[in-house]
Every structure is written in C-alpha cells, then in structure tokens.
Design a protein around this motif. Structure first.
Motif, short mmCIF file in Angstrom:
data_model
loop_
_atom_site.label_atom_id
_atom_site.label_comp_id
_atom_site.label_asym_id
_atom_site.label_seq_id
_atom_site.Cartn_x
_atom_site.Cartn_y
_atom_site.Cartn_z
N GLU A 1 0.83 -1.21 0.00
CA GLU A 1 0.00 0.00 0.00
C GLU A 1 0.87 1.26 0.00
O GLU A 1 0.56 2.24 -0.69
CB GLU A 1 -0.92 -0.01 1.21
N ALA A 2 1.95 1.23 0.77
CA ALA A 2 2.85 2.38 0.82
C ALA A 2 3.49 2.62 -0.54
O ALA A 2 3.60 3.77 -1.00
CB ALA A 2 3.92 2.18 1.88
N ARG A 3 3.91 1.55 -1.20
CA ARG A 3 4.54 1.70 -2.52
C ARG A 3 3.53 2.23 -3.54
O ARG A 3 3.87 3.06 -4.39
CB ARG A 3 5.09 0.35 -2.98
N THR B 1 -0.71 -1.30 -10.33
CA THR B 1 -0.65 -1.30 -8.87
C THR B 1 -1.74 -2.23 -8.37
O THR B 1 -2.75 -2.45 -9.05
CB THR B 1 -0.87 0.11 -8.29
N LEU B 2 -1.54 -2.79 -7.20
CA LEU B 2 -2.43 -3.85 -6.73
C LEU B 2 -3.01 -3.51 -5.37
O LEU B 2 -2.29 -3.08 -4.46
CB LEU B 2 -1.65 -5.17 -6.63
N GLN B 3 -4.30 -3.74 -5.22
CA GLN B 3 -4.97 -3.64 -3.92
C GLN B 3 -5.72 -4.94 -3.67
O GLN B 3 -6.61 -5.32 -4.43
CB GLN B 3 -5.96 -2.47 -3.88
N MET B 4 -5.35 -5.63 -2.59
CA MET B 4 -5.99 -6.89 -2.22
C MET B 4 -7.11 -6.64 -1.22
O MET B 4 -7.03 -5.74 -0.39
CB MET B 4 -4.96 -7.85 -1.61
N ASP B 5 -8.15 -7.47 -1.29
CA ASP B 5 -9.25 -7.39 -0.33
C ASP B 5 -9.94 -8.74 -0.29
O ASP B 5 -10.10 -9.40 -1.33
CB ASP B 5 -10.24 -6.30 -0.74
N VAL B 6 -10.36 -9.19 0.89
CA VAL B 6 -11.08 -10.46 0.99
C VAL B 6 -12.50 -10.32 0.47
O VAL B 6 -13.16 -11.31 0.16
CB VAL B 6 -11.11 -10.98 2.44
N SER B 7 -13.00 -9.09 0.37
CA SER B 7 -14.38 -8.85 -0.05
C SER B 7 -14.44 -8.51 -1.53
O SER B 7 -14.01 -7.44 -1.96
CB SER B 7 -15.00 -7.72 0.77
N ALA B 8 -15.01 -9.43 -2.31
CA ALA B 8 -15.20 -9.16 -3.74
C ALA B 8 -16.18 -8.01 -3.94
O ALA B 8 -16.00 -7.18 -4.84
CB ALA B 8 -15.71 -10.41 -4.44
N ASN B 9 -17.21 -7.95 -3.11
CA ASN B 9 -18.19 -6.87 -3.24
C ASN B 9 -17.55 -5.50 -3.04
O ASN B 9 -17.88 -4.54 -3.74
CB ASN B 9 -19.33 -7.08 -2.24
#
Length: 337
Positions: free
Chosen positions: A85-87, A126-134
């Motif tokens: 996230e910082a990068r 750039t990538l953002q991960m989340d467990v929530s698809a919604n």
C-alpha cells in the motif's frame, strides 16, 4: 539478554515450517545452513523454549512453535500489505499513469502482474488486495480501481454495481480441501465429504459467501461438523498439525506438511470474474490474466490431475476459459495415461 524479535526472525520461522527442513529453508532464504541454525537457536533462547523438534525426516513445530507461527503468519501478511500500500501511494504521488488493479486472493496474480509489466508502454500496474469481492466491485464502479479480479462463491451472488462490464475467466472452479500430510484421507485421490464430518473446519467468514456456502453444502449432505472462524494463513498452520481442515483454491501450492485433495462430487464451486467499467478496459488485461491463471492451474498437482480425470467435454463446458492448446494437451495426457 533476550534478543528483540524482528520480522526477519518471523520469516525464518515460517520458512522452516513451510519447508520442513533447515537445509531447504536456508536455501529459500539465501542463507548458509549453519547461520540459520544459529539464528534459530537464538530465537528459541529468546522465547524460552524449542520451536521445532529436529527429527531425521526434518523439522516439525513443537506446541510452542505452533503457537508462535499462528501469530507470525498474519503479522507477516499484514506487513506485506502495508508495504504494498505504501509503494502504491508513493507511486501515485510521483505522478504518471497507473493501472489500478484490485483482487481477491489468487496464485495467478504474480504472473498476471509480470505479464502486464512486460508489455510497455502499458501503465504500471498497482495492486490492492481485499477479501471482499463486493468491496472491490464497488471501488471499480466508483472509479477508485480500473479493474478487479474476484471470485463469486456458488449460491452467494455478488452485488454487481450497475454499468460494470464482467468477463468470466472460469465458470465453475471447484474448491478443494486441505488436510495434514498424515491425515488418513491422504490415501484417497478424491475425498468424500463424509470422511471429514468429524473434523473441525476453519473458514474465513470475512470472505464474501464462503461461510454460508460451506454451511449449505454440509446441510445438503446431512452433516453438522464443528466450524471455526479464522484467516487462512492461521488455518493452514493448524491444518499442518491436524487441528483443523480447510477449503482451498485448487491452484494452491502444495507444502510438505499439507495435502490438497478434490472433494467427491465437487460440492463447492466459485466463478472467477474480471470486472471493469468498459469492454476496452477488460480487453486490455484479460489475455494476460487468462495465461497467468492456466499457468498456475497446470503447476498445481491436484488441480492438474482433476483436469486430466475430467472428460474433455466436461472440462470445456465447466471451464470455458480453457484455450485450444490446453484442451489438446489435456486430451493428449488423458489418452497417454
């Protein structure tokens, strides 16, 4: 004086647990084995007890080691997420176009990003991960992400914001079960759900639809096992010691202390989707995602065998993203086996 435990020490412990060997862990970490052994002794001295039992066949976590690992893995994951996230924030602050990608967990992601970066002058992903698809779908609709790669658990439809363009990568990906390497069901190539009725199942209830789907599957089968809430990093640590079993993606990487098996009848499935605001945005990244997914699919022994055992027609209908070359390879392997 006790040493201060640092993140690098936690990574050492996880590497030893994952490989089951000081030699393999040292090689993975780029260290000499004597240096790793010395560092492990210092960590154990600092914590006041042995973390691994040294056996002829390798290293196995002690009860104290299992307790430390169960806390270490989430901490490492959180730190990795913080660094990413910082990068991402720093890159945005530096200016220039970026391809903002969101995703739920998948082993295809590293290969996807690698392929996207290999095709200049495409914007840097750039990538953002989340467990929530919604949550990720809402971010695409709001313009906070350009695309999102998500999974939709069967029986729990995602809430698709109006106007999003969806591309189906896999119509129904079967979900497998992960069990300890010494579990009695390891002898089976396909595990009946009834074999695991007396087990404790650990499931991450923060993943959209996953808890409800498993409950439905158990009700349909007339089973009522004990179900525990927990993140999957912790779950895998507990699976390795025989404390729980858990569901897993078929592309999951095998480990010496874990075995991944299909469930009989494939009772749990997910649909893999790419979401974007326009067809053009989806077209720009979909081929690389498809290639990355099938790369890791064929690298996963349990999934590869599942594909080989499935009739080509069934595979084609159930996995529409399978390319012609993959179907020919599958048919050739089935014919020669």
């Amino acid at each position: 004086m006790a040493m201060d435990l640092e993140v690098r020490h936690l990574r050492v412990l996880c590497a030893i647990a994952d490989t089951g060997s000081l030699h393999k862990a040292a090689r993975e970490l780029g260290m000499a084995q004597p240096s790793l052994s010395t560092q492990l002794r210092r960590i154990e001295h600092s914590l006041g007890g042995e973390l691994f039992a040294r056996e002829r066949t390798g290293c196995r976590p002690t009860p104290l080691g299992r307790a430390v690992l169960s806390r270490a893995r989430p901490l490492i994951a959180e730190l990795s997420a913080l660094v990413q996230e910082a990068r991402t924030t720093a890159a945005r602050a530096a200016g220039g176009p970026h391809l903002r990608i969101g995703a739920t967990a998948s082993r295809a992601i590293p290969g996807w990003l690698r392929r996207l970066r290999a095709c200049p002058p495409r914007p840097e992903p750039t990538l953002q991960m989340d467990v929530s698809a919604n949550a990720l779908l809402r971010m695409v609709a709001a313009g906070q992400l350009d695309v999102a790669f998500v999974h939709e658990v069967e029986g729990s439809p995602l809430r698709i914001p109006p106007g999003l363009c969806l591309r189906t990568l896999v119509e129904r990906e079967p979900q497998f079960v992960t069990i300890a390497a010494d579990h009695p069901s390891v002898a089976r190539q396909v595990v009946p759900l009834s074999d695991l009725a007396s087990e404790r199942w650990m499931v991450d209830s923060t993943v959209d639809g996953e808890w409800d789907a498993l409950c439905r599957v158990f009700r349909t089968a007339g089973l009522d096992p004990c179900m525990l809430h927990g993140d999957y990093l912790t779950a895998y640590s507990l699976v390795a010691t025989g404390e729980v079993v858990t569901i897993s993606q078929p592309t999951s990487r095998p480990r010496p202390d874990l075995v991944i098996r299909p469930l009989q009848g494939d009772p749990i499935g997910v649909r893999l989707l790419l979401a974007a605001r326009t067809e053009a945005e989806a077209d720009a990244v979909y081929p690389e995602l498809e290639e990355a997914y099938w790369e890791v699919a064929w690298e996963a022994p349990a999934y590869r065998e599942w594909l080989r055992r499935s009739p080509a027609g069934t595979v084609g209908a159930g996995l529409p993203a399978l390319r012609d070359d993959d179907v020919r390879l599958l048919n050739a392997e089935v014919t020669n086996s």
